[in-house]
Scaffold this motif. Structure first.
Motif, PDB file in Angstrom:
ATOM      1  N   LYS A  64       0.833  -1.205   0.000  1.00 61.68           N
ATOM      2  CA  LYS A  64       0.000   0.000   0.000  1.00 61.68           C
ATOM      3  C   LYS A  64       0.873   1.261   0.000  1.00 61.68           C
ATOM      4  CE  LYS A  64      -4.440   1.179   0.184  1.00 61.68           C
ATOM      5  NZ  LYS A  64      -5.426   0.737  -0.793  1.00 61.68           N
ATOM      6  N   GLN A  65       2.186   1.059   0.090  1.00 62.13           N
ATOM      7  CA  GLN A  65       3.109   2.194   0.161  1.00 62.13           C
ATOM      8  C   GLN A  65       3.210   2.874  -1.207  1.00 62.13           C
ATOM      9  OE1 GLN A  65       6.926   1.227   1.780  1.00 62.13           O
ATOM     10  NE2 GLN A  65       7.816   3.208   1.302  1.00 62.13           N
ATOM     11  N   ALA A  66       2.779   4.106  -1.276  1.00 63.74           N
ATOM     12  CA  ALA A  66       2.772   4.852  -2.544  1.00 63.74           C
ATOM     13  C   ALA A  66       4.098   5.567  -2.746  1.00 63.74           C
ATOM     14  CB  ALA A  66       1.636   5.856  -2.537  1.00 63.74           C
ATOM     15  N   TYR A  87      -0.772   9.297  -3.583  1.00 63.03           N
ATOM     16  CA  TYR A  87      -1.699   8.675  -2.627  1.00 63.03           C
ATOM     17  C   TYR A  87      -2.434   7.533  -3.330  1.00 63.03           C
ATOM     18  CZ  TYR A  87      -6.028   7.942  -0.024  1.00 63.03           C
ATOM     19  OH  TYR A  87      -7.072   7.364   0.643  1.00 63.03           O
ATOM     20  N   LEU A  88      -2.499   6.409  -2.650  1.00 68.88           N
ATOM     21  CA  LEU A  88      -3.223   5.257  -3.200  1.00 68.88           C
ATOM     22  C   LEU A  88      -4.606   5.168  -2.562  1.00 68.88           C
ATOM     23  CD1 LEU A  88      -0.437   2.509  -3.196  1.00 68.88           C
ATOM     24  CD2 LEU A  88      -1.257   3.852  -5.131  1.00 68.88           C
ATOM     25  N   TYR A  92       6.220  -3.532  -6.527  1.00 68.85           N
ATOM     26  CA  TYR A  92       7.634  -3.175  -6.706  1.00 68.85           C
ATOM     27  C   TYR A  92       8.441  -4.417  -7.079  1.00 68.85           C
ATOM     28  CZ  TYR A  92       6.409   1.222  -4.416  1.00 68.85           C
ATOM     29  OH  TYR A  92       5.840   2.431  -4.102  1.00 68.85           O
ATOM     30  N   GLY A  93       9.493  -4.204  -7.853  1.00 68.72           N
ATOM     31  CA  GLY A  93      10.386  -5.301  -8.223  1.00 68.72           C
ATOM     32  C   GLY A  93       9.989  -5.958  -9.534  1.00 68.72           C
TER      33      GLY A  93
END
Length: 649
Positions: A543-545, A550-551, A559-560
């Motif tokens: 959930k980290q934007a 902002y998500l 990611y990745g």
């Protein structure tokens, strides 16, 4: 037998219906004095809220086929469809329920004749089920909607106010309770029963301790734990209640998980019975008329049979007493010729007084018909003096013959009436077999994963995907674990897809899950035939934007490294599969459906409206012997139009 909800019932149902807050209004249907609001609750699916003016409000599974939408239904659809239910409340412990939908309020009046009124944010009436004008208010477009004067609530009233209100009344305490606190006679009697106080006493003759006890028992009743039930009396529906009542202790009851279910079963049964009665009313009336005719014919047959037997017996009696009757005929004829009828009658009367045997046999003289009635062996026989003994006997045989002929005619008429009754009974039976326009939606208890998009892969792995922002959030945050795989289509608005225990699966399941992701995305509604998708480890989903971004709800970052699959076909199949000992309608990649059933329907993006596609699929599945609701099929299909490409049997 209960026919409408009380203020107490409404208190409990409104508490229960709070679960609907946040549901989206799909459509509103109107038929007579009934409204049905079709809602969709995220994660739970379809809900049908029924409002019957002056009677009831609850969730329902009894769905009546709706006619063409009325002007009121169209008005409600215009203002409410697509909006969300923001709140539902009871007005001042009265039989009034208010549904807040954005700036609008839908008001259900459940007292007296009842009404349903739509008002705007300024309490102006936009429309109503029925336009009316009263002494103190008018239900008309453009008028301000006025609520009736507030009623005292037994739930909120304080002790001093309670005592003050009761002591104002000069009537029996049961009537004072029912009137002052709008609870109805049933609950007023229940409170007094629990308090052990005679209901016919007046409030003013009660001591303060007794009044205090009534107050405490009232609070006890209205804070009682919910125990929804239908009460039966002599095997018939009698009442439906949200709580246990002491006065019904000895009666049969059926309990339900929710009050809505109890109300729906109770009123739904009444609705279906009424619909069936209406369906056969004309035929039942005809049957009653035929039964009345049949009874008359039975009486006529008995009459003709008695006449035939009697006249046959009289004719036989004449011949059995041939010499006596012949002598009487001869003697009577000579006497009349010599004396005349008047003198003959006088001589007969004198003979009776003298005890003459022949005179005693005479029971009547009829000069007009030249006849004398005698009694022979206890039977009265009329003898005609201008006829021979054979002709007299033949008269009775002829009457017997005519009666027998009439009897045969009556028997034929009787048979025809009986046949007509049987035909009508058969028609009634056929009518009752027909699907009436009120049907109960049989909603089975669904598996936990059916709130999402889902399928079982060809290798037996459960794959789930979100349907909207709420369920997308749930799939990732609540149901995804480190042993799963995460899949997503390279399409805006695509669902998050998770393969449960996917780390044990081969590339075949991964391919199917990615194909499912593209097929259940908005690419389907755009009508494209292939798209790209990828799979990734759950640890990559967060959930980290990125900084400064902002998500929103249902949105996640990946990611990745992503493992891409290109040119995946938008192609699915629909079939009935067995999973955990239950047959379920499933929509998934063709190979996945094919692995679990020999019969399936292949679908592609196309021009057929989703509703029409559902009907087509339902028809095919029914032909195969499967009973599946349109609602269940609608829930598993991808968004947008489609076409049937192939049917495999």
């Amino acid at each position: 037998m209960k026919t409408e909800m009380s203020s107490v019932d409404i208190k409990y149902i409104v508490e229960e219906l709070q679960s609907l807050v946040g549901a989206r209004i799909d459509k509103v249907y109107h038929d007579g004095n009934i409204l049905r609001v079709k809602l969709h609750k995220a994660g739970e699916g379809r809900k049908d809220l029924l409002i019957q003016a002056g009677k009831r409000v609850h969730l329902t599974t009894y769905i009546k086929e709706s006619p063409s939408p009325s002007s009121f239904a169209m008005l409600l659809r215009k203002h409410l469809s697509g909006r969300f239910l923001d709140g539902i409340e009871q007005y001042d412990f009265d039989r009034i329920v208010k549904l807040k939908v954005g700036e609008y309020t839908l008001i259900a009046e459940l007292f007296k004749r009842g009404n349903v009124v739509l008002i705007d944010g300024e309490s102006k009436i936009l429309g109503a089920l029925r336009y009316e004008e009263f002494k103190d208010r008018a239900i008309k477009p453009g008028h301000e909607y006025k609520l009736p004067p507030a009623r005292e609530s037994p739930v909120d009233v304080e002790w001093e106010r309670f005592k003050e209100l009761l002591l104002e009344e000069e009537v029996e305490v049961v009537r004072a309770l029912a009137r002052k606190f709008n609870m109805g006679g049933l609950f007023a009697e229940e409170i007094l029963l629990r308090a052990g106080i005679e209901k016919t006493r007046t409030a003013k003759e009660l001591s303060e301790e007794e009044l205090k006890l009534i107050f405490e028992k009232m609070k006890e009743v209205f804070s009682a734990p919910k125990k929804a039930q239908i009460v039966y009396k002599d095997g018939e529906l009698f009442d439906v209640l949200p709580i246990e009542l002491k006065q019904y202790e000895s009666l049969e009851k059926k309990y339900f998980e929710t009050f809505s279910e109890a109300l729906d079963e109770y009123f739904g049964k009444i609705t279906v019975d009424e619909a069936k009665k209406e369906l056969t009313k004309r035929l039942e009336d005809k049957k009653r008329s035929l039964l009345h005719t049949l009874k008359r014919q039975e009486e006529m047959m008995k009459g003709f049979e008695a006449q035939a037997e009697k006249n046959q017996a009289l004719g036989d009696l004449i011949y059995a007493n041939f010499m006596l009757v012949e002598n009487l005929l001869s003697e009577f004829k000579k006497a009349v010729e010599k004396l005349g009828w008047d003198e003959f009658k006088r001589r007969i009367e004198e003979g009776k007084k003298a005890g003459n045997k022949v005179a005693m046999m005479v029971k009547g003289v009829n000069p007009k018909d030249k006849a004398v009635t005698i009694e022979l062996n206890g039977q009265k026989i009329t003898l005609y003096l201008d006829r021979s003994i054979g002709e007299n006997a033949e008269l009775y045989y002829e009457k017997a013959k005519k009666a027998k002929h009439k009897l045969e005619g009556a028997k034929e008429a009787y048979k025809k009436t009986l046949k007509k009754i049987q035909e009508v009974e058969k028609l009634i039976e056929e009518e009752l077999k027909k699907e009436i326009n009120v049907k109960k939606l049989e909603r089975r208890k669904k598996k936990w994963f059916e709130k999402f998009r889902w399928f079982i892969s060809s290798e037996g792995f459960l794959v789930i995907g979100g349907k909207d922002a709420t369920t997308n959030e749930m799939v990732v945050k609540k149901y995804m674990s480190e042993n799963d795989w995460y899949c997503h289509a390279d399409v805006y608005g695509a669902p998050h897809v998770v393969i449960k225990e996917g780390k044990k699966a081969s590339e075949k399941t991964l391919f199917e899950a990615c194909q499912f992701a593209v097929s259940m995305s908005k690419a389907w509604s755009r009508g494209v035939f292939s798209e790209d998708a990828y799979y990734a480890d759950p640890s990559q989903v967060t959930k980290q934007a990125p900084s400064g971004e902002y998500l929103g709800k249902g949105a996640f970052m990946v990611y990745g490294k992503r493992n891409w699959m290109h040119g995946l076909p938008l192609k699915l199949a629909v079939g009935i599969v067995k999973y955990e000992d239950e047959e379920l309608p499933m929509c998934g990649p063709v190979d996945a459906v094919k692995a679990h059933t020999n019969r399936y329907i292949v679908i592609r993006p196309g021009r057929l409206k989703k509703s029409e596609l559902v009907k087509k699929l339902k028809h095919i599945l029914e032909k195969w012997g499967y009973k599946v609701s349109e609602e269940d099929l609608m829930a598993i299909l991808p968004p947008g139009n489609g076409d049937v490409e192939e049917i495999r049997e």
